[in-house]
Design a protein around this motif. Structure first.
Motif, short mmCIF file in Angstrom:
data_model
loop_
_atom_site.label_atom_id
_atom_site.label_comp_id
_atom_site.label_asym_id
_atom_site.label_seq_id
_atom_site.Cartn_x
_atom_site.Cartn_y
_atom_site.Cartn_z
N MET A 194 0.82 -1.19 0.00
CA MET A 194 0.00 0.00 0.00
C MET A 194 0.86 1.26 0.00
N GLU A 195 2.04 1.16 0.55
CA GLU A 195 2.92 2.33 0.58
C GLU A 195 3.31 2.76 -0.84
N PHE A 196 3.47 1.78 -1.73
CA PHE A 196 3.80 2.10 -3.12
C PHE A 196 2.69 2.93 -3.77
N LYS A 216 0.52 4.82 -2.25
CA LYS A 216 0.52 6.13 -1.62
C LYS A 216 1.61 7.02 -2.19
N ASP A 217 2.80 6.46 -2.35
CA ASP A 217 3.92 7.21 -2.94
C ASP A 217 3.63 7.60 -4.38
N MET A 218 3.02 6.70 -5.14
CA MET A 218 2.69 6.99 -6.53
C MET A 218 1.68 8.13 -6.62
N PHE A 219 0.68 8.11 -5.76
CA PHE A 219 -0.33 9.17 -5.77
C PHE A 219 0.29 10.51 -5.38
N GLN A 220 1.16 10.51 -4.37
CA GLN A 220 1.83 11.75 -3.95
C GLN A 220 2.71 12.28 -5.07
N PHE A 221 3.40 11.39 -5.78
CA PHE A 221 4.23 11.80 -6.90
C PHE A 221 3.40 12.48 -7.98
N MET A 222 2.25 11.89 -8.30
CA MET A 222 1.39 12.46 -9.33
C MET A 222 0.83 13.81 -8.89
N MET A 223 0.53 13.96 -7.62
CA MET A 223 0.00 15.23 -7.13
C MET A 223 1.07 16.33 -7.16
N GLU A 224 2.29 16.00 -6.75
CA GLU A 224 3.35 17.00 -6.68
C GLU A 224 3.86 17.40 -8.06
N ARG A 225 4.03 16.42 -8.92
CA ARG A 225 4.63 16.68 -10.24
C ARG A 225 3.62 16.97 -11.34
N LYS A 226 2.34 16.90 -11.02
CA LYS A 226 1.26 17.14 -11.99
C LYS A 226 1.34 16.17 -13.17
N LYS A 227 1.56 14.92 -12.87
CA LYS A 227 1.65 13.87 -13.90
C LYS A 227 0.30 13.18 -14.05
N TRP A 228 -0.71 13.94 -14.44
CA TRP A 228 -2.06 13.40 -14.55
C TRP A 228 -2.20 12.39 -15.68
N TRP A 229 -1.30 12.43 -16.66
CA TRP A 229 -1.38 11.50 -17.78
C TRP A 229 -1.04 10.07 -17.36
N LEU A 230 -0.49 9.88 -16.16
CA LEU A 230 -0.19 8.53 -15.67
C LEU A 230 -1.44 7.78 -15.21
N ILE A 231 -2.48 8.51 -14.83
CA ILE A 231 -3.67 7.87 -14.27
C ILE A 231 -4.33 6.91 -15.26
#
Length: 49
Positions: free
Chosen positions: A1-3, A5-20
């Motif tokens: 689950m930590e992975f 959480k880290d992935m979601f935080q990365f997308m929020m900080e870096r604005k990588k919405w195309w990864l979703i």
């Protein structure tokens, strides 16, 4: 689950919405492989690929 959480935080900080969409597609394919591996629907799942 930590992975996740880290992935979601990365997308929020870096604005990588195309990864979703890519993550969703990978999850759906993974679910199809797991379900299609041992059920009677396996021949139908394999015809998709």
């Amino acid at each position: 689950m930590e992975f996740l959480k880290d992935m979601f935080q990365f997308m929020m900080e870096r604005k990588k919405w195309w990864l979703i969409p890519m993550i969703i597609v990978l999850l759906l394919v993974g679910i199809l492989v797991v379900i299609g591996g041992g059920t009677a629907a396996a021949p139908f799942v394999y015809t998709l690929f």
